[in-house]
Design an enzyme around this catalytic site. Structure first.
Site, PDB file in Angstrom:
ATOM      1  N   HIS A  78      64.839 -59.517   9.907  1.00  0.00           N
ATOM      2  CA  HIS A  78      64.264 -59.611   8.573  1.00  0.00           C
ATOM      3  C   HIS A  78      62.786 -59.992   8.661  1.00  0.00           C
ATOM      4  O   HIS A  78      62.228 -60.117   9.744  1.00  0.00           O
ATOM      5  CB  HIS A  78      65.040 -60.609   7.707  1.00  0.00           C
ATOM      6  CG  HIS A  78      65.376 -61.894   8.417  1.00  0.00           C
ATOM      7  ND1 HIS A  78      66.549 -62.074   9.122  1.00  0.00           N
ATOM      8  CD2 HIS A  78      64.702 -63.063   8.534  1.00  0.00           C
ATOM      9  CE1 HIS A  78      66.573 -63.288   9.643  1.00  0.00           C
ATOM     10  NE2 HIS A  78      65.466 -63.912   9.299  1.00  0.00           N
ATOM     11  N   TYR A  95      63.446 -62.143   3.826  1.00  0.00           N
ATOM     12  CA  TYR A  95      64.149 -61.061   3.141  1.00  0.00           C
ATOM     13  C   TYR A  95      64.375 -59.907   4.108  1.00  0.00           C
ATOM     14  O   TYR A  95      63.551 -59.645   4.994  1.00  0.00           O
ATOM     15  CB  TYR A  95      63.345 -60.541   1.944  1.00  0.00           C
ATOM     16  CG  TYR A  95      63.194 -61.523   0.812  1.00  0.00           C
ATOM     17  CD1 TYR A  95      64.213 -61.708  -0.123  1.00  0.00           C
ATOM     18  CD2 TYR A  95      62.025 -62.273   0.665  1.00  0.00           C
ATOM     19  CE1 TYR A  95      64.077 -62.612  -1.167  1.00  0.00           C
ATOM     20  CE2 TYR A  95      61.876 -63.171  -0.379  1.00  0.00           C
ATOM     21  CZ  TYR A  95      62.902 -63.335  -1.286  1.00  0.00           C
ATOM     22  OH  TYR A  95      62.760 -64.235  -2.324  1.00  0.00           O
ATOM     23  N   THR A  96      65.481 -59.203   3.898  1.00  0.00           N
ATOM     24  CA  THR A  96      65.758 -57.990   4.648  1.00  0.00           C
ATOM     25  C   THR A  96      65.429 -56.789   3.780  1.00  0.00           C
ATOM     26  O   THR A  96      65.983 -56.655   2.682  1.00  0.00           O
ATOM     27  CB  THR A  96      67.241 -57.914   5.057  1.00  0.00           C
ATOM     28  OG1 THR A  96      67.587 -59.075   5.810  1.00  0.00           O
ATOM     29  CG2 THR A  96      67.506 -56.671   5.900  1.00  0.00           C
ATOM     30  N   CYS A 277      76.944 -62.792   5.514  1.00  0.00           N
ATOM     31  CA  CYS A 277      75.683 -63.246   4.950  1.00  0.00           C
ATOM     32  C   CYS A 277      75.913 -63.582   3.481  1.00  0.00           C
ATOM     33  O   CYS A 277      76.442 -62.761   2.723  1.00  0.00           O
ATOM     34  CB  CYS A 277      74.606 -62.169   5.069  1.00  0.00           C
ATOM     35  SG  CYS A 277      72.957 -62.748   4.591  1.00  0.00           S
TER      36      CYS A 277
END
Length: 304
Positions: A78, A95-96, A277
């Site tokens: 990420h 953030y991905t 996740c």
């Protein structure tokens, strides 16, 4: 006399050297045809598009340095986004993105905006997500990367895990269970995209995706398109806290029975891994104890 037609050894040697130099330049240029954008230092990326996906979810698209650049983010990792708030304090979050190196010139994120005054436990909301929502086209966001512990290798289910203060570990999966909560869907989608883009990869996936309500389900269109396109390799199950009338999926917390019914369970001959996740309480109280209860160990799972 022309050096290329001369029989003089010195001339021939010079011609060979020149030819080698030309070939080297061509190889270098072809190798860098799509230069990498990401660095370990923060760089500004301008916002070029913003789409409203729901009452609190947006898709933000930022430009890379040129239309020919690729992001350069390893699959499974990420990025860090950063800004300074009104008090001059730095705020950063990981953030991905929902796009990768297959998309040239831009990078996109699907992000839930946590607004102030909505949740009593977080009266100020999320500083970074609200800042993102305030950006206008052309405004920039500071980003750097990559960051993360898992790298998906795109080699028939092989991946590596670099845990803190531990040697690099290699694993392989023929079957992957995925448990996602809320915005935790984005690293799952990143790995899924890589698997289904690769014709040689036959990895099978089962997913449980948990949200508060049906309206909170992110990237639903993409997930259900994969379920329709690969019915023998991908199954998708939702669970929500508050279900609408006629809801055909689960209601409530992830349970042992839900995992046994909708994910892979320990089976001889299958290389099974479970990726997770989501909110820490979901991982700690709903996922890990139930995975252990059905026979998995920490060598069989990974938490993003």
């Amino acid at each position: 006399m022309d050096a290329l037609t001369s029989t003089d050894p010195l001339a021939l040697g010079g011609a060979a050297l020149l030819l080698g130099l030309i070939i080297g330049i061509i190889f270098a240029l072809s190798k860098d045809k799509h230069p990498v954008s990401l660095t370990q230092d923060f760089q500004p990326y301008p916002l070029v598009d913003k789409k409203v996906l729901s009452h609190d979810t947006r898709r933000f698209t930022f430009a890379l340095p040129s239309p020919n650049h690729k992001l350069g983010l390893p699959i499974g990792q990420h990025m860090t986004l950063y800004f300074k708030n009104a008090e001059g304090k730095g705020v950063q979050r990981s953030y991905t993105p929902v796009t990768g190196d297959e998309t040239l010139g831009t990078v996109s994120f699907v992000i839930k905006v946590y607004k102030a005054g909505v949740h009593p436990k977080f009266p100020n909301g999320g500083q970074l997500s609200q800042h993102l929502d305030s950006l206008k086209i052309g405004d920039t966001m500071q980003m750097k990367g990559p960051k993360g512990h898992l790298t998906w290798l795109c080699q028939n289910g092989k991946f590596t895990i670099q845990a803190l203060r531990k040697p690099l570990a290699s694993r392989q999966a023929t079957h992957i269970g995925m448990i996602a909560g809320g915005t935790g869907i984005t690293p799952m989608l990143q790995v899924m995209d890589a698997i289904f883009r690769n014709p040689a990869d036959k990895t099978c996936i089962k997913m449980i995706y948990a949200n508060q309500t049906e309206d909170d389900i992110l990237v639903r269109q993409e997930l259900e398109a994969y379920a329709e396109q690969y019915p023998d390799r991908f199954s998708l199950h939702y669970t929500v806290d508050k279900a609408p009338a006629g809801w055909k999926h689960s209601v409530g917390f992830i349970s042992k029975e839900m995992i046994e019914q909708h994910l892979f369970t320990p089976t001889p001959g299958k290389k099974i891994q479970t990726f997770m996740c989501g909110p820490p309480p979901m991982i700690k109280f709903a996922c890990l104890p139930n995975l252990e209860a059905i026979g998995f160990t920490e060598e069989d799972w990974f938490v993003f």
